[in-house]
Write a protein that holds these residues in place. Structure first.
Motif, mmCIF file in Angstrom:
data_model
loop_
_atom_site.group_PDB
_atom_site.id
_atom_site.type_symbol
_atom_site.label_atom_id
_atom_site.label_comp_id
_atom_site.label_asym_id
_atom_site.label_seq_id
_atom_site.Cartn_x
_atom_site.Cartn_y
_atom_site.Cartn_z
ATOM 1 N N ALA A 97 45.305 42.911 37.414
ATOM 2 C CA ALA A 97 43.972 43.290 36.952
ATOM 3 C C ALA A 97 43.243 44.142 37.987
ATOM 4 O O ALA A 97 42.535 45.084 37.623
ATOM 5 C CB ALA A 97 43.152 42.041 36.628
ATOM 6 N N MET A 98 43.430 43.827 39.252
ATOM 7 C CA MET A 98 42.784 44.616 40.307
ATOM 8 C C MET A 98 43.252 46.071 40.240
ATOM 9 O O MET A 98 42.448 46.996 40.353
ATOM 10 C CB MET A 98 43.088 43.997 41.673
ATOM 11 N N LYS A 99 44.535 46.266 40.028
ATOM 12 C CA LYS A 99 45.072 47.632 39.894
ATOM 13 C C LYS A 99 44.512 48.308 38.645
ATOM 14 O O LYS A 99 44.149 49.479 38.674
ATOM 15 C CB LYS A 99 46.599 47.591 39.833
ATOM 16 N N GLU A 100 44.452 47.554 37.559
ATOM 17 C CA GLU A 100 43.962 48.095 36.284
ATOM 18 C C GLU A 100 42.473 48.451 36.361
ATOM 19 O O GLU A 100 42.049 49.441 35.774
ATOM 20 C CB GLU A 100 44.189 47.079 35.162
ATOM 21 N N LEU A 101 41.692 47.637 37.039
ATOM 22 C CA LEU A 101 40.265 47.914 37.158
ATOM 23 C C LEU A 101 40.014 49.258 37.839
ATOM 24 O O LEU A 101 39.078 49.976 37.487
ATOM 25 C CB LEU A 101 39.557 46.796 37.932
ATOM 26 N N ILE A 102 40.855 49.587 38.794
ATOM 27 C CA ILE A 102 40.716 50.865 39.496
ATOM 28 C C ILE A 102 41.302 52.007 38.671
ATOM 29 O O ILE A 102 40.710 53.071 38.549
ATOM 30 C CB ILE A 102 41.382 50.784 40.889
ATOM 31 N N ALA A 103 42.461 51.779 38.077
ATOM 32 C CA ALA A 103 43.160 52.830 37.328
ATOM 33 C C ALA A 103 42.450 53.196 36.027
ATOM 34 O O ALA A 103 42.566 54.333 35.563
ATOM 35 C CB ALA A 103 44.597 52.399 37.035
#
Length: 144
Positions: A97-103
């Motif tokens: 989710a952390m990666k997705e929030l940025i991407a």
């Protein structure tokens, strides 16, 4: 699938486990054999690479069937690591989710929560805060 050239399980799982513990002699539980441990680690790697942790299994038995092992062996494996499967899977989901929030800045935190396998918004917020110390939207703002 060939395992040559793959990252070691320990390097992939390292940050997801707090500590490794040897099974307690007083626990009465039978320790995993090296072959069982290796099989589970290989299956977990495949499961992680396929992002199958995003599937919202309702029980550990469902997840262990998808992974390709029994729930008893999976519980034993994680007990040896000093962690339980659900906590480990939750951490995988939050890291994703952390990666997705940025991407995907245009997607709401609740959409991302559903995407990574935590469909309930309040549960996603609670789990995210437990891992990062912040709620998803405030964490994302600080990353900009």
């Amino acid at each position: 699938m060939s395992w040559a050239g793959k990252k070691s399980v320990k390097s992939i799982f390292g940050s997801l486990f707090h500590k490794e513990q040897a099974p307690s002699a007083s626990s009465g539980k039978k320790a995993l054999t090296a072959q069982q441990r290796s099989h589970i680690e290989k299956r977990l790697l495949l499961w992680q690479e396929d992002k199958a942790y995003r599937i919202a299994d309702r029980t550990v038995a469902e997840a262990s069937a998808r992974i390709g092992t029994s729930s008893v062996l999976l519980h034993r494996y994680f007990a040896e690591k000093g962690l339980d499967f659900r906590t480990w899977r939750s951490r995988l989901r939050i890291q994703d989710a952390m990666k997705e929030l940025i991407a995907f800045p245009e997607d709401s935190a609740s959409v991302i929560g559903r995407r990574v396998g935590i469909p309930d918004r309040s549960n996603f917020n609670r789990q995210f805060k437990a891992v990062t110390g912040e709620f998803p939207e405030s964490w994302r703002k600080k990353q900009k």
